[in-house]
Motif scaffolding. Structure first.
Motif, PDB file in Angstrom:
ATOM      1  N   SER A  49       0.845  -1.185   0.000  1.00  0.00           N
ATOM      2  CA  SER A  49       0.000   0.000   0.000  1.00  0.00           C
ATOM      3  C   SER A  49       0.888   1.244   0.000  1.00  0.00           C
ATOM      4  O   SER A  49       1.878   1.306   0.730  1.00  0.00           O
ATOM      5  CB  SER A  49      -0.886  -0.038   1.247  1.00  0.00           C
ATOM      6  N   GLY A  50       0.565   2.188  -0.833  1.00  0.00           N
ATOM      7  CA  GLY A  50       1.347   3.428  -0.897  1.00  0.00           C
ATOM      8  C   GLY A  50       2.592   3.321  -1.756  1.00  0.00           C
ATOM      9  O   GLY A  50       3.411   4.238  -1.811  1.00  0.00           O
ATOM     10  N   SER A  51       2.730   2.205  -2.484  1.00  0.00           N
ATOM     11  CA  SER A  51       3.954   2.052  -3.295  1.00  0.00           C
ATOM     12  C   SER A  51       3.882   2.821  -4.610  1.00  0.00           C
ATOM     13  O   SER A  51       4.861   2.888  -5.341  1.00  0.00           O
ATOM     14  CB  SER A  51       4.235   0.563  -3.559  1.00  0.00           C
ATOM     15  N   GLY A  52       2.726   3.387  -4.915  1.00  0.00           N
ATOM     16  CA  GLY A  52       2.664   4.241  -6.097  1.00  0.00           C
ATOM     17  C   GLY A  52       1.948   3.623  -7.280  1.00  0.00           C
ATOM     18  O   GLY A  52       2.117   4.076  -8.417  1.00  0.00           O
ATOM     19  N   LYS A  53       1.094   2.636  -7.032  1.00  0.00           N
ATOM     20  CA  LYS A  53       0.405   1.954  -8.136  1.00  0.00           C
ATOM     21  C   LYS A  53      -0.517   2.933  -8.878  1.00  0.00           C
ATOM     22  O   LYS A  53      -0.494   3.015 -10.101  1.00  0.00           O
ATOM     23  CB  LYS A  53      -0.397   0.759  -7.602  1.00  0.00           C
ATOM     24  N   THR A  54      -1.318   3.669  -8.075  1.00  0.00           N
ATOM     25  CA  THR A  54      -2.253   4.619  -8.701  1.00  0.00           C
ATOM     26  C   THR A  54      -1.488   5.762  -9.364  1.00  0.00           C
ATOM     27  O   THR A  54      -1.837   6.201 -10.466  1.00  0.00           O
ATOM     28  CB  THR A  54      -3.237   5.147  -7.641  1.00  0.00           C
ATOM     29  N   THR A  55      -0.435   6.220  -8.704  1.00  0.00           N
ATOM     30  CA  THR A  55       0.389   7.291  -9.285  1.00  0.00           C
ATOM     31  C   THR A  55       0.914   6.854 -10.646  1.00  0.00           C
ATOM     32  O   THR A  55       0.824   7.596 -11.632  1.00  0.00           O
ATOM     33  CB  THR A  55       1.585   7.596  -8.336  1.00  0.00           C
ATOM     34  N   HIS A 202      -4.572  -5.067  -5.244  1.00  0.00           N
ATOM     35  CA  HIS A 202      -3.954  -5.351  -3.947  1.00  0.00           C
ATOM     36  C   HIS A 202      -3.896  -6.857  -3.721  1.00  0.00           C
ATOM     37  O   HIS A 202      -3.191  -7.333  -2.844  1.00  0.00           O
ATOM     38  CB  HIS A 202      -4.875  -4.839  -2.817  1.00  0.00           C
TER      39      HIS A 202
HETATM   40  N1  ATP Z   1      -1.161  14.345  -4.597  1.00  0.00           N
HETATM   41  C1  ATP Z   1      -0.238  13.829  -3.790  1.00  0.00           C
HETATM   42  N2  ATP Z   1       0.617  14.627  -3.116  1.00  0.00           N
HETATM   43  C2  ATP Z   1       1.564  14.105  -2.314  1.00  0.00           C
HETATM   44  N3  ATP Z   1       1.771  12.783  -2.128  1.00  0.00           N
HETATM   45  C3  ATP Z   1       0.947  11.947  -2.765  1.00  0.00           C
HETATM   46  C4  ATP Z   1      -0.106  12.409  -3.634  1.00  0.00           C
HETATM   47  N4  ATP Z   1      -0.750  11.337  -4.135  1.00  0.00           N
HETATM   48  C5  ATP Z   1      -0.156  10.244  -3.616  1.00  0.00           C
HETATM   49  N5  ATP Z   1       0.870  10.614  -2.785  1.00  0.00           N
HETATM   50  C6  ATP Z   1       1.772   9.716  -2.059  1.00  0.00           C
HETATM   51  O1  ATP Z   1       2.471   8.930  -3.011  1.00  0.00           O
HETATM   52  C7  ATP Z   1       2.599   7.586  -2.553  1.00  0.00           C
HETATM   53  C8  ATP Z   1       1.985   6.650  -3.564  1.00  0.00           C
HETATM   54  O2  ATP Z   1       0.578   6.829  -3.564  1.00  0.00           O
HETATM   55  P1  ATP Z   1      -0.379   5.941  -4.484  1.00  0.00           P
HETATM   56  O3  ATP Z   1      -1.801   6.311  -4.167  1.00  0.00           O
HETATM   57  O4  ATP Z   1       0.061   6.053  -5.890  1.00  0.00           O
HETATM   58  O5  ATP Z   1      -0.037   4.483  -3.950  1.00  0.00           O
HETATM   59  P2  ATP Z   1      -0.840   3.107  -4.135  1.00  0.00           P
HETATM   60  O6  ATP Z   1       0.186   2.054  -4.274  1.00  0.00           O
HETATM   61  O7  ATP Z   1      -1.838   3.238  -5.234  1.00  0.00           O
HETATM   62  O8  ATP Z   1      -1.582   3.025  -2.745  1.00  0.00           O
HETATM   63  P3  ATP Z   1      -2.761   2.037  -2.280  1.00  0.00           P
HETATM   64  O9  ATP Z   1      -2.305   0.643  -2.573  1.00  0.00           O
HETATM   65  O10 ATP Z   1      -2.880   2.282  -0.810  1.00  0.00           O
HETATM   66  O11 ATP Z   1      -3.981   2.437  -3.059  1.00  0.00           O
HETATM   67  C9  ATP Z   1       1.917   7.530  -1.184  1.00  0.00           C
HETATM   68  O12 ATP Z   1       2.902   7.656  -0.194  1.00  0.00           O
HETATM   69  C10 ATP Z   1       0.998   8.733  -1.190  1.00  0.00           C
HETATM   70  O13 ATP Z   1       0.824   9.241   0.116  1.00  0.00           O
END
Ligand code: ATP
Length: 279
Positions: A49-55, A202
């Motif tokens: 979680s939070g590894s940046g998948k959505t980013t 996930h």
């Molecule tokens: N707009 C933003 N500004 C600052 N940090 C951000 C922003 N969006 C995401 N982050 C940070 O970037 C990192 C990756 O977020 P992201 O949502 O891409 O992860 P994820 O793998 O999709 O998470 P999850 O599995 O919990 O959905 C996280 O630490 C998040 O807090």
């Protein structure tokens, strides 16, 4: 033909994303991501979680600018919402327009991209048939169950005939039985339309069941930690496949890799530093 011999549809080349988080501070979510997706491939992306998948998915779809690196779709650099990509999000409730019928929702991207009317009608019909909703075209999204609404969102993506279909946790909000049905539906559609799919989840079991390839992300700042081939037979079945010995082995492998990612920051990019720091 092996995967490597097929044309590259999507090239993700050293993509980095740094968020500006306020007065002079920043956060490096994605460090350097590189992988190719070949024509007709079905790859799942998993990671802590939070590894940046959505980013990453937003950067690939052109919905967010990368800080550095490049995304290339069919040889063209992606610098904004790309025509050849369709995205299915988790929140089906927000991705459909409640005042439009199912048919109109599926038709909308075709209409806005100037597809001729006759062709549009045929593509909408085909797409709704592919997801088993050929009788629901005149209904409104709010008259449908969550699973059906997500099938409408999938139909809309299929109708636009994308080069690459991106899916961000599309089944996270539906019940287990519906989820299993939707997994089988996506695999059927993938095979029928010979689509190229990048699917974020996930759920480790889901990634192994669906994909031919699982990409494991490290923890943030993120790199691709592992690229695992899923050598299960093409014909998959919720009961038979999930109880196969090979499925259990692959699930264990992906699980171990994700556990490793959770606890080993920088282990891949900077192994020497990691070893020193933990010696
Ligand atoms: N707009 C933003 N500004 C600052 N940090 C951000 C922003 N969006 C995401 N982050 C940070 O970037 C990192 C990756 O977020 P992201 O949502 O891409 O992860 P994820 O793998 O999709 O998470 P999850 O599995 O919990 O959905 C996280 O630490 C998040 O807090």
């Amino acid at each position: 033909m092996t995967r490597a011999q097929k044309p590259v549809r999507l090239k993700v080349d050293q993509v980095q994303k740094i968020y500006q988080t306020g007065a002079g501070t920043e956060f490096e979510a994605v460090r350097s991501l590189t992988f190719d997706l070949h024509d007709g491939e079905f790859a799942c992306l998993v990671g802590p979680s939070g590894s940046g998948k959505t980013t990453l998915l937003k950067c690939i779809a052109g919905l967010m600018r990368t800080t550095s690196g490049e995304v290339v779709l069919d040889g063209q650099s992606v610098n904004g919402p790309a025509k050849g990509m369709a995205v299915v999000f988790q929140e089906y409730g927000r991705s459909l327009f409640p005042w439009m019928t199912v048919e109109a929702n599926v038709d909308l991207p075709l209409k806005t991209s100037g597809v001729p009317k006759m062709e549009r009608a045929e593509r909408v019909r085909d797409a709704l048939e592919s997801v088993g909703l050929d009788k629901a075209g005149a209904k409104y999204p709010w008259q449908l169950s969550g699973g059906m609404q997500q099938r409408v969102a999938i139909a809309r993506a299929v109708a636009s005939q994308p080069s690459v279909l991106l899916m961000d946790e599309p089944f996270a909000a539906v019940d287990a039985q519906t989820r299993a049905d939707l997994e089988d539906l996506v695999r059927r559609i993938w095979r029928k339309h010979n689509m190229t799919i990048l699917f974020v989840t996930h759920d480790i079991d889901e990634s192994v069941y669906l994909a031919e390839r699982v990409l494991v992300l490290s923890s943030s700042p993120t790199v691709i930690q592992n690229d695992i081939e899923i050598d299960l037979p093409q014909e998959r079945d919720q009961l038979v496949t999930r109880s196969a010995a090979r499925f259990a082995e692959l699930r264990a492998e992906v699980y171990e890799r994700v556990q490793f990612a959770k606890t080993n920051i920088h282990a891949v990019v900077e192994p020497a530093r990691f070893t020193e720091a933990h010696a």
